[in-house]
Design a protein around this motif. Structure first.
Motif, short mmCIF file in Angstrom:
data_model
loop_
_atom_site.label_atom_id
_atom_site.label_comp_id
_atom_site.label_asym_id
_atom_site.label_seq_id
_atom_site.Cartn_x
_atom_site.Cartn_y
_atom_site.Cartn_z
N GLY A 83 0.85 -1.58 0.25
CA GLY A 83 0.15 -0.11 0.10
C GLY A 83 0.84 0.75 0.05
N VAL A 84 0.04 2.42 -1.19
CA VAL A 84 1.03 3.26 -0.55
C VAL A 84 0.50 3.95 0.20
N ALA A 85 0.97 5.02 0.80
CA ALA A 85 0.10 6.22 1.95
C ALA A 85 -0.23 7.27 0.90
N PHE A 86 -0.94 8.22 1.82
CA PHE A 86 -1.52 9.25 1.30
C PHE A 86 -0.68 10.51 0.79
N GLY A 87 -0.51 11.14 -0.42
CA GLY A 87 -0.04 11.85 -1.06
C GLY A 87 1.71 10.87 -1.41
N MET A 132 -6.06 9.80 -6.09
CA MET A 132 -4.97 8.91 -6.33
C MET A 132 -5.22 9.46 -8.16
N GLU A 133 -5.80 9.89 -8.99
CA GLU A 133 -5.98 9.99 -10.33
C GLU A 133 -4.88 12.06 -10.40
N GLU A 134 -5.67 12.37 -8.96
CA GLU A 134 -4.24 13.90 -8.80
C GLU A 134 -2.83 13.73 -8.84
N GLU A 135 -2.04 12.40 -7.93
CA GLU A 135 -0.91 12.41 -7.20
C GLU A 135 -0.64 11.43 -8.52
N LEU A 136 -0.94 10.98 -9.40
CA LEU A 136 -0.67 10.42 -10.62
C LEU A 136 -0.35 11.09 -11.68
N ILE A 137 -1.13 12.45 -12.36
CA ILE A 137 -0.91 13.62 -12.73
C ILE A 137 0.33 14.13 -12.50
N LEU A 138 0.73 15.08 -11.07
CA LEU A 138 1.21 15.49 -10.19
C LEU A 138 2.77 14.38 -10.22
N ALA A 139 3.29 13.17 -10.23
CA ALA A 139 4.11 12.64 -10.40
C ALA A 139 4.62 13.27 -12.09
N ASP A 140 3.94 12.96 -12.93
CA ASP A 140 3.75 13.56 -14.34
C ASP A 140 4.14 14.89 -14.73
N LEU A 141 3.56 15.27 -13.96
CA LEU A 141 3.95 17.13 -14.44
C LEU A 141 5.01 17.58 -13.59
N VAL A 142 5.41 16.86 -12.41
CA VAL A 142 6.76 17.44 -11.75
C VAL A 142 8.29 16.50 -12.83
N MET A 143 8.17 15.53 -12.89
CA MET A 143 8.44 14.87 -14.59
C MET A 143 8.66 15.92 -15.68
N VAL A 144 7.69 16.27 -16.17
CA VAL A 144 7.72 16.94 -17.37
C VAL A 144 8.96 18.24 -16.72
N GLU A 145 8.69 18.53 -16.23
CA GLU A 145 9.20 20.26 -15.37
C GLU A 145 10.38 19.92 -15.09
N ASN A 146 10.71 18.99 -14.54
CA ASN A 146 11.91 18.76 -14.46
C ASN A 146 12.56 18.77 -15.68
N ARG A 147 12.02 17.67 -16.79
CA ARG A 147 12.87 17.78 -17.68
C ARG A 147 13.34 18.60 -18.87
#
Length: 364
Positions: A83-87, A132-147
């Motif tokens: 399990g993944v803790a909230f956030g 959870m959908e927001e967390e997945l989107i945020l993870a991708d956004l962080v990757m895009v901005e870092n790139r």
């Protein structure tokens, strides 16, 4: 399925979600495993993994025409993650693991149990799904901005067409992700999709929400089940009830499924949905020793399909001999089908169709 690379390897699906939602219960129901579920202990740390045969009545029927040959079903690999803790979905280990998946199965708590504290403080399946959908989107956004930051450094060394193209695509993704849209909903050209594929964005992967409910929610679906609230398809399963039903004798199972309203069960429902979920078709081969099902991305040409069977077939491809499953079963054998002229000759660009029975001719 955007980003799908074909299955020269096993399809890899991952069960994930907040703790105590029923991931291991669903893992058992989908895979036929019997991993012990301990609801009241601390969150599990181990990963459960199992290879599952994909049921296909067409393969069963084809194999019955050739009883002397082995029946080899298509398979997938199912992994049950801790399990993944909230956030915490953005934690490095979790992200790296999920990015390996071909599809994501999100298990959501929809049952009451006073002794099990909900991840977000209350039993709220739609809130958990949205979070959870927001967390997945945020993870991708962080990757895009870092790139994008790294690309700015590249531009200081001089521009190149491929870098300019990558920046243009990432800026498009950045806009969409900031609007709360998953990558799978952002329109991309074939060239853009090919470039984006290497990032393994989580919100680009096929996503299916499994809501694990108790008897009360199961019997009152019309009052709360609103799948339009989610950005991905949703299924309902009653983990505890289905587990108990499976412990019964086969003749009793149908009676209790009807009593509780479980339908055919989550395993049957899932596998019936699988082709649409992963944008799959299945074709078949009848070889010297085996009758086999092969998973394939839709709109795959015969040349690439041959490579799924063996790399030598793709390298030395001559033609594909093709007959539909329905025609072969009606005629009774490939030999008889050839004699009747029912087997077509197709070239390397022919797009394999669901249910095709294919014999690849090639030079070694």
């Amino acid at each position: 399925m955007q980003g799908w690379r074909g299955f020269t390897k096993l399809m890899l699906l991952m069960l994930f979600g907040y703790p105590k939602a029923g991931k291991t219960t669903l893992f058992n129901l989908l895979s036929g495993a019997h991993v012990q579920v301990e609801a009241f202990r601390e969150a599990k740390a181990e990963i459960h993994q199992r290879t599952i045969a994909i049921p296909d009545e067409r393969l069963d029927r084809l194999a019955s025409l050739y009883p002397e040959k082995r029946k080899v079903p298509a398979t997938l690999e199912l992994i049950d993650l801790p399990g993944v803790a909230f956030g915490d979905i953005k934690a490095g280990t979790t992200l790296a693991t999920l990015r390996r998946a071909d599809g994501l199965l999100h298990v959501v708590r929809g049952f009451e149990a006073a002794a099990i504290v909900p991840a977000r403080g209350k039993v709220d399946p739609w809130g958990d799904i949205s979070s959870m959908e927001e967390e997945l989107i945020l993870a991708d956004l962080v990757m895009v901005e870092n790139r994008l930051l790294k690309l700015e450094k590249e531009f200081k060394k001089g521009t190149r067409p491929e870098i300019e193209l990558e920046k243009e695509i990432l800026l498009k993704l950045q806009v969409g992700l900031n609007q709360g849209r998953p990558v799978r909903e952002i329109e991309l050209s074939a060239q853009e999709e090919k470039l984006v594929r290497s990032f393994a964005f989580l919100s680009q992967k096929p996503l299916l929400h499994f809501i694990n409910v108790d008897e009360d929610r199961l019997k009152n679906l019309e009052t709360w089940f609103k799948p339009e609230k989610a950005k991905a398809p949703c299924l309902v399963f009653a983990g505890l009830i289905e587990t108990e039903i499976l412990a019964l004798e086969p003749e009793e199972r149908k009676i209790f499924r009807e009593e509780y309203g479980c339908g055919e069960g989550c395993q049957t429902t899932f596998f019936s949905l699988l082709p649409r979920f992963l944008n799959l078709i299945f074709f078949f081969t009848v070889g010297k020793d085996e009758v086999r099902a092969w998973p394939l991305s839709q709109n795959t040409p015969a040349l690439k399909a041959a490579g799924q069977v063996h790399s030598d077939m793709e390298k030395g491809f001559i033609r594909a001999e093709v007959i539909s499953y329905e025609s072969l079963v009606a005629i009774g054998s490939l030999q008889a089908a050839r004699e009747k002229g029912a087997v077509r000759l197709e070239g390397k660009d022919y797009l394999i169709r669901d249910g095709d029975v294919v014999t690849f001719r090639f030079t070694s």
